[in-house]
Design an enzyme around this catalytic site. Structure first.
Site, mmCIF file in Angstrom:
data_model
loop_
_atom_site.group_PDB
_atom_site.id
_atom_site.type_symbol
_atom_site.label_atom_id
_atom_site.label_comp_id
_atom_site.label_asym_id
_atom_site.label_seq_id
_atom_site.Cartn_x
_atom_site.Cartn_y
_atom_site.Cartn_z
ATOM 1 N N ASP A 184 57.724 43.555 -81.189
ATOM 2 C CA ASP A 184 56.398 43.214 -81.709
ATOM 3 C C ASP A 184 55.830 44.320 -82.588
ATOM 4 O O ASP A 184 54.935 44.079 -83.393
ATOM 5 C CB ASP A 184 55.428 42.948 -80.552
ATOM 6 C CG ASP A 184 55.332 41.475 -80.211
ATOM 7 O OD1 ASP A 184 55.423 40.651 -81.134
ATOM 8 O OD2 ASP A 184 55.168 41.146 -79.028
ATOM 9 N N ILE B 133 43.629 30.348 -80.876
ATOM 10 C CA ILE B 133 42.279 30.137 -81.403
ATOM 11 C C ILE B 133 42.339 29.902 -82.906
ATOM 12 O O ILE B 133 41.698 28.989 -83.432
ATOM 13 C CB ILE B 133 41.378 31.343 -81.066
ATOM 14 C CG1 ILE B 133 41.212 31.472 -79.548
ATOM 15 C CG2 ILE B 133 40.021 31.223 -81.740
ATOM 16 C CD1 ILE B 133 40.559 32.769 -79.098
ATOM 17 N N GLY B 134 43.106 30.713 -83.603
ATOM 18 C CA GLY B 134 43.207 30.591 -85.056
ATOM 19 C C GLY B 134 43.736 29.245 -85.508
ATOM 20 O O GLY B 134 43.306 28.696 -86.522
ATOM 21 N N ASP C 40 38.572 32.156 -71.933
ATOM 22 C CA ASP C 40 39.108 31.078 -72.767
ATOM 23 C C ASP C 40 38.043 30.630 -73.766
ATOM 24 O O ASP C 40 36.955 30.200 -73.374
ATOM 25 C CB ASP C 40 39.531 29.907 -71.879
ATOM 26 C CG ASP C 40 40.344 28.864 -72.623
ATOM 27 O OD1 ASP C 40 39.948 28.493 -73.748
ATOM 28 O OD2 ASP C 40 41.366 28.407 -72.078
ATOM 29 N N GLY D 257 44.603 34.786 -80.663
ATOM 30 C CA GLY D 257 44.928 34.138 -79.401
ATOM 31 C C GLY D 257 44.113 34.807 -78.315
ATOM 32 O O GLY D 257 43.077 35.413 -78.596
ATOM 33 N N ASN E 253 43.637 26.342 -83.640
ATOM 34 C CA ASN E 253 42.998 25.161 -83.046
ATOM 35 C C ASN E 253 41.476 25.147 -83.044
ATOM 36 O O ASN E 253 40.887 24.071 -82.922
ATOM 37 C CB ASN E 253 43.492 25.008 -81.598
ATOM 38 C CG ASN E 253 45.001 24.853 -81.533
ATOM 39 O OD1 ASN E 253 45.577 23.988 -82.187
ATOM 40 N ND2 ASN E 253 45.663 25.708 -80.762
ATOM 41 N N LYS F 244 59.992 33.035 -70.050
ATOM 42 C CA LYS F 244 59.908 31.899 -70.967
ATOM 43 C C LYS F 244 61.198 31.885 -71.781
ATOM 44 O O LYS F 244 61.677 32.941 -72.203
ATOM 45 C CB LYS F 244 58.700 32.035 -71.899
ATOM 46 C CG LYS F 244 57.356 31.974 -71.199
ATOM 47 C CD LYS F 244 56.231 32.161 -72.210
ATOM 48 C CE LYS F 244 54.877 32.181 -71.529
ATOM 49 N NZ LYS F 244 53.779 32.461 -72.488
#
Length: 393
Positions: free
Chosen positions: A143, A327-328, A278, A205, A330, A13
């Protein structure tokens, strides 16, 4: 310009940032299926591009990325890219983003045993860029680095101390680039210097963790030696009784490695719901009163709420509770359910605010809430870009 690279075992990415004015990406792309039957795709100026290519290895993929940037005149020459920032999952006890030299590269290599799926891909990408862009500064953003401020009482496990001395067995924590971005964003939102900020940040996530931020620094976090620890996640179990591994291995004639794979790949939301990893899929079944989906959601919510209460006990005051990541950011239903479970802190959600659309961040708590609650979109690539820019100046 700054190029940001997040390299996986079979994908890269990347984002290209124009840093001449506002620090915003001008290109967002992905090289995928490296070593299989690859392709490169990216978006620039609202136009989408896709190029089929065998992509035999990471070096070939990065060469193709650079070639297309030149062909499409997105850059006029390679030297316009002043720095390349890499996301590196594990940096051991490195405490900050670092200019990549032989010493830093060696430390990343030494941490491969702690992140065997992630660090090798970063090393391959770093070596490829070094070969293709030998005069360009390269920065590693870890990270794990943000969590190096944790006190020993929070990062040591109650196991023989020599395990730490000899094997590096300790809590490292992850998602640190995201947490650093959120702390900086909260400094702006709350108009309070980050060295005075006390936050509880929920990075939810597919991989999920929580961090207790004390005076702007990581004081504790839920992930541990590896990202398997802590919260229930998409496919990861989170914290369990470790003797389960031996017990199930005996029952199934498996080895510890096989059981660990199941805890990483087949547990969490997927394991309990038997539907999906998901959260969107699980919530669909939850709305249909599917019993397994209901217990999966309730377990997920309960574990997050428990960590919030635990971390609140570390802080004299809390400036905000923050939800971020997929998740947090949306899942308004999950945010609401979590806050309702945190009974001791007096969190009150405004349903209209919680369900409303937003771009960057939004306050989702009501005026009655004892602590402000925010949903904030994280931006790890921008954080890597900023760190890269600061280090190459």
């Amino acid at each position: 310009m700054i190029l940001v690279i997040n390299s996986g075992s079979s994908s890269i990415k990347f984002k290209l940032f124009d840093t001449s004015k506002a620090i915003e990406p001008i290109l967002d792309g992905l090289a995928e299926r490296i070593g299989i039957d690859g392709f490169l795709k990216f978006e620039h100026n609202n136009q989408k591009y896709k190029f089929e290519d065998p992509l035999p290895d990471h070096e070939h993929a990065i060469q193709l990325i650079l070639n297309k940037l030149l062909e499409l005149k997105i850059i006029s020459n390679i030297d316009e890219i002043k720095g390349v920032g890499f996301r590196v999952v594990h940096g051991g006890e490195i405490s900050h983003s670092s200019i990549i030299n032989e010493e830093v590269l060696q430390k990343i290599q030494e941490s491969v045993k702690l992140a065997p799926l992630h660090n090798p891909a970063a090393i391959i990408a770093i070596k490829a860029v070094k070969k293709l862009m030998p005069n360009t500064s390269m920065i590693a953003c870890f990270d794990t680095a943000f969590h190096q401020t944790m006190p020993q009482v929070n990062y040591l496990y109650s196991v023989p101390y020599k395990w730490y001395e000899e094997f590096g067995v300790r809590k490292y924590g992850f998602h640190g680039i995201s947490y650093e971005y959120i702390v900086n964003k909260c400094e702006e939102i709350l108009n309070k210097k980050k060295e005075h900020l006390n936050l509880i940040v929920c990075h939810l996530g597919n991989g999920a963790s929580i961090s207790c931020i004390k005076d702007g620094k990581s004081y504790d976090t839920s992930m541990g030696l590896t990202p398997l620890a802590g919260l229930m996640m998409g496919t990861r179990s989170g914290d369990i009784d470790v003797s389960i591994c031996e017990y199930v291995a005996k029952q199934t004639n498996s080895d510890i490695f096989a059981i660990t794979q199941i805890l990483n790949k087949q547990s969490g939301l997927l394991g309990l719901s038997q539907t999906s990893a998901d959260m969107r899929d699980v919530l669909e079944q939850y709305d249909r009163n599917d019993k397994k989906a209901i217990i999966a959601v309730e377990k997920y919510v309960q574990v997050v709420a428990d960590f919030i209460v635990k971390y609140a006990n570390y802080l004299d005051s809390i400036d905000a509770v923050v939800f971020t990541a997929g998740i947090g950011e949306n899942a308004d239903v999950i945010r609401d359910l979590i806050c309702k479970r945190v009974k001791l802190l007096g969190l009150q959600i405004d349903q209209e605010k919680n369900e409303s659309k937003y771009s960057d961040y939004k306050l989702i708590s009501s005026e009655k809430s004892k602590i402000p609650v925010y949903a904030i979109r994280t931006n790890e690539e921008k954080m890597i870009c900023l760190d890269t820019l600061n280090l190459i100046k």
